[in-house]
Design an enzyme around this catalytic site. Sequence first.
Site, mmCIF file in Angstrom:
data_model
loop_
_atom_site.group_PDB
_atom_site.id
_atom_site.type_symbol
_atom_site.label_atom_id
_atom_site.label_comp_id
_atom_site.label_asym_id
_atom_site.label_seq_id
_atom_site.Cartn_x
_atom_site.Cartn_y
_atom_site.Cartn_z
ATOM 1 C CG ASP A 66 63.521 31.044 66.792
ATOM 2 O OD1 ASP A 66 64.048 31.215 65.995
ATOM 3 O OD2 ASP A 66 63.764 31.438 67.737
ATOM 4 C CG HIS B 258 58.817 32.034 67.972
ATOM 5 N ND1 HIS B 258 58.979 30.726 68.440
ATOM 6 C CD2 HIS B 258 59.730 32.472 67.672
ATOM 7 C CE1 HIS B 258 59.989 30.822 69.323
ATOM 8 N NE2 HIS B 258 60.460 32.412 68.622
ATOM 9 C CG HIS C 60 67.014 28.327 67.090
ATOM 10 N ND1 HIS C 60 67.847 28.223 68.197
ATOM 11 C CD2 HIS C 60 66.055 29.241 66.880
ATOM 12 C CE1 HIS C 60 67.585 28.852 68.818
ATOM 13 N NE2 HIS C 60 66.113 29.733 68.077
ATOM 14 C CG HIS D 191 61.698 36.567 67.393
ATOM 15 N ND1 HIS D 191 62.900 36.381 66.149
ATOM 16 C CD2 HIS D 191 62.004 35.669 68.240
ATOM 17 C CE1 HIS D 191 63.319 35.111 66.547
ATOM 18 N NE2 HIS D 191 62.463 34.803 67.873
ATOM 19 C CG HIS E 280 62.183 35.383 71.443
ATOM 20 N ND1 HIS E 280 61.711 34.231 70.865
ATOM 21 C CD2 HIS E 280 61.578 35.785 72.334
ATOM 22 C CE1 HIS E 280 60.313 33.756 70.874
ATOM 23 N NE2 HIS E 280 60.661 35.234 72.300
ATOM 24 C CG ASP F 137 67.750 33.095 71.436
ATOM 25 O OD1 ASP F 137 66.584 34.068 70.937
ATOM 26 O OD2 ASP F 137 67.833 32.112 69.912
ATOM 27 C CG HIS F 138 66.562 35.209 67.568
ATOM 28 N ND1 HIS F 138 66.530 34.567 66.202
ATOM 29 C CD2 HIS F 138 66.404 34.139 68.055
ATOM 30 C CE1 HIS F 138 66.427 33.237 65.516
ATOM 31 N NE2 HIS F 138 66.342 32.981 67.316
HETATM 32 FE FE FE Z 1 65.309 31.585 68.865
HETATM 33 ZN ZN ZN Z 2 62.530 33.201 69.399
#
Ligand code: FE
Ligand code: ZN
Length: 256
Positions: free
Chosen positions: A129, A112, A167, A54, A56, A58-59
Amino acid sequence: MAFELIPLPAFRDNYIWLLAGSKTAVAVDPGDATPVLEALAKRQLLLAAVLVTHHHADHAGGAAILAARFDCPVFGPAGEAIEAVNQPLREGQQADIPALETRFKVLEIPGHTAGHIAYCGHNIVFCGDTLFSAGCGRLFEGTAAQMSRSLAKLSALPDSTAICCGHEYTVANLRFALAVEPDNRDILDYAEDAAELRSRNLPTLPSTLGRERRVNPFLRCGMPDVVNAAERHAGHELRNPIEVFAVIRSWKDTFT
Ligand code: FE
Ligand code: ZN
């Protein structure tokens, strides 16, 4: 081909998953390129592909750097605008990785984020996530109904499926799971094991779907104990598992 499945810690509590063969590897959700580059160098591996679940940062944040360095494809959700993705995928399509003689099937699992996807294959699911161990992702772009449908899709995989999520939230998730089901022996046992692993700075992941079905309140919205706890929290009767899911999801949002 035999694979090694390696969780690379990144940022505060992210995992970037590395699926390593003998000469090449695939990186899943590389929010940061650095830990991936270090792991590849240490093992003398080339990167064959990047998989993104996805949008975001952080991915997806390290995907462009890795793709430029290794000139490899970046698979990602067709339903989300992610710069680095050059191989957009929809439900039922596959991420083909010839270098590892393998492919991963795509499941669309919105909730999400609106276009979130999972990759399944080799008895592994990379679920970003959406499903965490003992928890699930927050509803940033989707509804409770969408998320519970997405979790049901993941929950239909075999019990032995390795759950590779984005995570390390397990210990905190289990505290909430115990608030929902204080008498669930599997949660109590897992909480002990997870705390012990974390005290040695080891990952609690991957989990398995079989375990998640026993401990994860978000996969247990039809179980009498979970329904009762959700109704007590809501202060009224709940008519179906989606309503139960919505209540425990918002309960968890404010749980400390
Ligand atoms: Fe994340
Ligand atoms: Zn995320």
